[in-house]
Design a protein around this motif. Structure first.
Motif, PDB file in Angstrom:
ATOM      1  N   TYR A 180      87.734  80.134  19.287  1.00  0.00           N
ATOM      2  CA  TYR A 180      87.071  79.230  18.783  1.00  0.00           C
ATOM      3  C   TYR A 180      87.193  78.787  17.353  1.00  0.00           C
ATOM      4  N   ALA A 181      87.126  79.689  16.498  1.00  0.00           N
ATOM      5  CA  ALA A 181      87.441  79.622  15.063  1.00  0.00           C
ATOM      6  C   ALA A 181      88.913  79.000  14.833  1.00  0.00           C
ATOM      7  N   TRP A 182      89.845  79.532  15.525  1.00  0.00           N
ATOM      8  CA  TRP A 182      91.196  79.186  15.496  1.00  0.00           C
ATOM      9  C   TRP A 182      91.319  77.731  15.906  1.00  0.00           C
ATOM     10  N   LYS A 183      90.802  77.411  17.243  1.00  0.00           N
ATOM     11  CA  LYS A 183      90.676  75.971  17.528  1.00  0.00           C
ATOM     12  C   LYS A 183      90.168  74.876  16.542  1.00  0.00           C
ATOM     13  N   LYS A 184      89.198  75.282  16.100  1.00  0.00           N
ATOM     14  CA  LYS A 184      88.228  74.211  15.083  1.00  0.00           C
ATOM     15  C   LYS A 184      89.277  74.329  13.899  1.00  0.00           C
ATOM     16  N   GLY A 185      90.198  75.088  13.647  1.00  0.00           N
ATOM     17  CA  GLY A 185      91.128  74.982  12.291  1.00  0.00           C
ATOM     18  C   GLY A 185      90.532  75.558  11.268  1.00  0.00           C
ATOM     19  N   VAL A 186      89.374  76.377  11.750  1.00  0.00           N
ATOM     20  CA  VAL A 186      89.046  77.156  10.288  1.00  0.00           C
ATOM     21  C   VAL A 186      89.731  78.145   9.679  1.00  0.00           C
ATOM     22  N   LEU A 187      90.980  78.709  10.450  1.00  0.00           N
ATOM     23  CA  LEU A 187      91.655  79.739   9.986  1.00  0.00           C
ATOM     24  C   LEU A 187      92.880  79.219   9.197  1.00  0.00           C
TER      25      LEU A 187
END
Length: 135
Positions: free
Chosen positions: A125-132
């Motif tokens: 989820y964090a990766w898909k939201k572009g957080v990383l």
């Protein structure tokens, strides 16, 4: 016949509240000590305000710029993700010791895969939201 007084005698006291009395006395002495210390500090300290004393202190360097520093939110997100996976590591060590015990193999394996699955979904989820993304 003369009556002998003991600590277990209800007329004298059972000793049950004696422990609370000791804690209460210690609390009163502690509050009194702090109050006397702060009052003595306020009465005995020198109060001489100078412009240098009213400045913000930055490790011996004169303050430069505004008082507010802008920090990007992504630093906090990385710190939060680190905390999440550090807690994950805390849960993996006891799991490894239980997994080695006889009779717990399959149940603990399934439980740990469910736990790691929840963490993987959160990371996805964090990766898909572009957080990383570090841009």
């Amino acid at each position: 016949m003369e009556r002998q007084l003991t600590a277990a005698d209800p007329a004298v006291g059972s000793g049950y509240f004696d422990a609370y009395a000791a804690v209460g006395l210690l609390l009163v002495v502690g509050v009194l000590f702090i109050t006397v210390s702060f009052t003595a500090n306020r009465l005995l300290r020198p109060v001489v305000l100078t412009p240098e004393k009213l400045l913000s202190y930055e490790c011996g360097v004169d303050p430069v710029g505004e008082g507010w520093a802008h920090t990007q939110i992504r630093y906090y997100v990385y710190a939060f993700l680190y905390v999440i996976f550090a807690v994950d590591a805390i849960y993996l060590f006891p799991w490894a010791t239980v997994f080695a015990a006889a009779g717990f193999g399959m149940a603990t394996l399934v439980e740990m895969f469910i736990f790691i699955g929840f963490l993987a979904v959160g990371l996805l989820y964090a990766w898909k939201k572009g957080v990383l993304e570090w841009t």
